[in-house]
Design a protein around this motif. Structure first.
Motif, PDB file in Angstrom:
ATOM      1  N   ALA A 152       0.957  -1.267  -0.097  1.00 46.41           N
ATOM      2  CA  ALA A 152      -0.065   0.159  -0.128  1.00 46.41           C
ATOM      3  C   ALA A 152       0.876   1.246  -0.041  1.00 46.41           C
ATOM      4  CB  ALA A 152      -0.909  -0.060   1.087  1.00 46.41           C
ATOM      5  N   ALA A 153       0.317   2.246  -0.632  1.00 47.60           N
ATOM      6  CA  ALA A 153       1.035   3.659  -0.436  1.00 47.60           C
ATOM      7  C   ALA A 153       0.766   3.918   0.894  1.00 47.60           C
ATOM      8  CB  ALA A 153       0.297   4.759  -1.325  1.00 47.60           C
ATOM      9  N   HIS A 154       1.535   4.728   1.567  1.00 47.48           N
ATOM     10  CA  HIS A 154       1.615   5.240   2.963  1.00 47.48           C
ATOM     11  C   HIS A 154       2.002   6.588   3.358  1.00 47.48           C
ATOM     12  CE1 HIS A 154       5.468   3.988   4.555  1.00 47.48           C
ATOM     13  NE2 HIS A 154       5.465   2.682   3.454  1.00 47.48           N
ATOM     14  N   GLY A 200       9.231  -8.394   2.646  1.00 46.42           N
ATOM     15  CA  GLY A 200       9.657  -7.269   1.930  1.00 46.42           C
ATOM     16  C   GLY A 200      11.052  -6.964   2.307  1.00 46.42           C
ATOM     17  N   GLU A 201      11.442  -5.712   2.314  1.00 48.19           N
ATOM     18  CA  GLU A 201      12.734  -5.123   2.620  1.00 48.19           C
ATOM     19  C   GLU A 201      12.595  -3.802   3.260  1.00 48.19           C
ATOM     20  OE1 GLU A 201      15.601  -6.810   2.758  1.00 48.19           O
ATOM     21  OE2 GLU A 201      15.085  -8.633   1.932  1.00 48.19           O
ATOM     22  N   HIS A 423       2.341   5.641  -5.660  1.00 45.75           N
ATOM     23  CA  HIS A 423       3.329   4.609  -4.717  1.00 45.75           C
ATOM     24  C   HIS A 423       2.567   3.344  -4.452  1.00 45.75           C
ATOM     25  CE1 HIS A 423       6.004   7.973  -3.562  1.00 45.75           C
ATOM     26  NE2 HIS A 423       5.061   8.760  -3.548  1.00 45.75           N
ATOM     27  N   ARG A 424       1.438   3.073  -4.672  1.00 48.08           N
ATOM     28  CA  ARG A 424       0.963   1.907  -4.401  1.00 48.08           C
ATOM     29  C   ARG A 424       1.652   0.825  -5.345  1.00 48.08           C
ATOM     30  NH1 ARG A 424      -5.075   2.461  -5.617  1.00 48.08           N
ATOM     31  NH2 ARG A 424      -4.252   2.330  -7.690  1.00 48.08           N
ATOM     32  N   SER A 425       1.851  -0.383  -4.750  1.00 43.76           N
ATOM     33  CA  SER A 425       2.631  -1.279  -5.549  1.00 43.76           C
ATOM     34  C   SER A 425       1.601  -2.100  -6.568  1.00 43.76           C
ATOM     35  CB  SER A 425       3.077  -2.517  -4.506  1.00 43.76           C
ATOM     36  OG  SER A 425       3.786  -3.509  -5.520  1.00 43.76           O
ATOM     37  N   PRO A 426       2.278  -2.418  -7.496  1.00 42.19           N
ATOM     38  CA  PRO A 426       1.169  -2.895  -8.788  1.00 42.19           C
ATOM     39  C   PRO A 426       0.981  -4.254  -8.206  1.00 42.19           C
ATOM     40  CG  PRO A 426       3.501  -2.241  -9.806  1.00 42.19           C
ATOM     41  CD  PRO A 426       3.145  -1.688  -8.386  1.00 42.19           C
ATOM     42  N   ALA A 427       2.104  -5.061  -7.746  1.00 42.25           N
ATOM     43  CA  ALA A 427       2.155  -6.314  -7.553  1.00 42.25           C
ATOM     44  C   ALA A 427       1.849  -6.632  -5.884  1.00 42.25           C
ATOM     45  CB  ALA A 427       3.296  -7.097  -8.097  1.00 42.25           C
TER      46      ALA A 427
END
Length: 431
Positions: A152-154, A200-201, A423-427
């Motif tokens: 998610a964007a944050h 994630g990282e 910023h939201r991840s497409p995957a």
């Protein structure tokens, strides 16, 4: 889009977030507010949907327990911000060793114990609901962990001067000058461990968000190079009833005295001597309205004839009737009074209050006295200056105009939609 707000169970942190939550809601977005179970009533009283996660805790009690060398909560907090965030108020403390040690201590004392009760449940809910945007207050560090876990964007939504972001910029600047292998990062290591746990990282956005929403006007902000969105502060203090005595305008200059609710909500007293402040105003031709908790009222030896003591009154209704406000330099209290405009006498002690006090005094519409120096003569002299010298009201009016020029929460919604898409991840990593 789906928007998840996340905050620690602390009114001073949560209430400044809720007008934006409603702006997003009325724009047609789905909004949820994650909090500990006992705090859900604060959210639902505002007409929003609460998501109880994790287990209950009291932020102040957690801190007291961690500071095990202190016998009880009756100790006097240190003046101003704790390390490493004191580097934001004192440039001399923007030192590598001080920052590293400060981050080690604050992760142990504060971030870990406040985040651990929420992380697992918050990640679980985020994976189920899949928010597009997560908005979090800067001490709710379970939120970026959950946001990164689902792509998610944050962003952060501030309830104070941004000592957190300013300190981090000092840290990164000094770190980049260090040789490889000599760059410890206690906060990044702790957040990175949870990021890897959920696929994630670590990235710097886990510390300061993809962006920061700042409700302070430019004249009061700490300097920062972080991506920032200004937003106008909208006063909200929870359920409120307008008393009849507040219907009519005051016959004499009205002076508001309030020390906020945070201390008394957690069983602590005020950092100033309320009796001394009342005594300093007793023979002045003013009407004093003092919001003093009932437990604190019982400690008073006398109440001047020109003072009205009440446990609570809605500040947004009281502020337009005031000629002066005296308070602890609380973020919400200050900005509520500043909108009308009201000269202010600030008596700060802990956390970001001294930073805001200094910035407000430099702006010119306020005076600031450290809480332990708020003697009867000092308060009386400051009050007479603030009421008698027109320059304070002129500068307070300039601050009001600066606040009014900021975008409202409703006006900010389209920009949040744009930033979410960017910023939201497409995957998504929700599987």
């Amino acid at each position: 889009m789906r928007v998840l707000f996340v905050a620690n169970p602390e009114k001073a942190h949560v209430l400044p977030m809720l007008p934006l939550a409603w702006a997003l809601r009325t724009a047609g977005h789905e909004v949820r507010v994650a909090c500990t179970p006992w705090f859900a009533d604060v959210i639902t009283q505002a007409g929003l949907t609460a998501v109880p996660v994790g287990r209950d805790y009291d932020l102040w009690e957690l801190l007291r327990r961690q500071m095990h060398t202190l016998p009880d909560w009756s100790y006097r907090p240190e003046y101003g911000l704790p390390a490493p965030y004191d580097a934001a108020q004192d440039p001399a403390k923007a030192d590598w060793d001080h920052l590293v040690k400060g981050y080690e201590e604050i992760v142990h004392l504060w971030h870990k114990p406040a985040s651990f009760p929420l992380i697992a449940d918050l990640v679980r809910f985020a994976r189920q609901w899949e928010p597009d945007l997560v908005l979090w207050e800067p001490l709710a560090m379970a939120a970026p962990i959950a946001a990164e876990a689902v792509g998610a964007a944050h962003g952060r939504l501030l309830w104070s001067a941004d000592a957190f972001g300013t300190t981090r910029e000092h840290f990164l600047r000094l770190r980049d000058r260090r040789p490889e292998g000599a760059r410890p990062d206690p906060l990044g290591d702790w957040l990175g461990g949870y990021a890897r746990m959920h696929g994630g990282e670590f990235t710097e956005s886990m510390v300061t968000g993809h962006f920061t929403i700042d409700q302070l006007p430019a004249s009061l902000r700490l300097e920062s190079g972080l991506p920032s969105l200004p937003m106008r502060f909208v006063p909200y203090g929870g359920p409120a009833v307008l008393p009849k005595w507040l219907w009519a305008p005051p016959e004499r200059p009205r002076v508001a005295l309030t020390m906020g609710v945070s201390s008394t909500d957690h069983g602590a007293g005020y950092e100033i001597d309320v009796q001394d402040v009342l005594d300093s105003l007793a023979d002045l031709d003013v009407e004093v309205v003092a919001t003093v908790a009932e437990d604190e009222q019982r400690k008073l030896a006398r109440v001047p004839s020109n003072a009205r003591l009440v446990p609570y009154v809605p500040l947004h209704a009281l502020a337009p009737t005031c000629s002066l406000a005296i308070h602890h330099a609380g973020f919400g209290t200050f900005l509520t009074m500043a909108q009308h405009p009201v000269p202010q006498l600030l008596l700060p002690w802990d956390f970001d209050g001294p930073v805001l006090g200094r910035r407000a005094a430099a702006q010119g519409g306020s005076l600031a006295i450290e809480a332990d120096r708020a003697t009867v003569p000092a308060v009386r002299e400051a009050v007479l200056r603030l009421l008698g010298e027109p320059g304070f009201r002129e500068r307070a009016a300039a601050l009001r105009d600066e606040l009014r020029a900021l975008p409202s929460p409703n006006a900010l919604v389209p920009e949040l939609e744009r930033l979410t898409a960017a910023h939201r991840s497409p995957a998504r990593r929700s599987a």
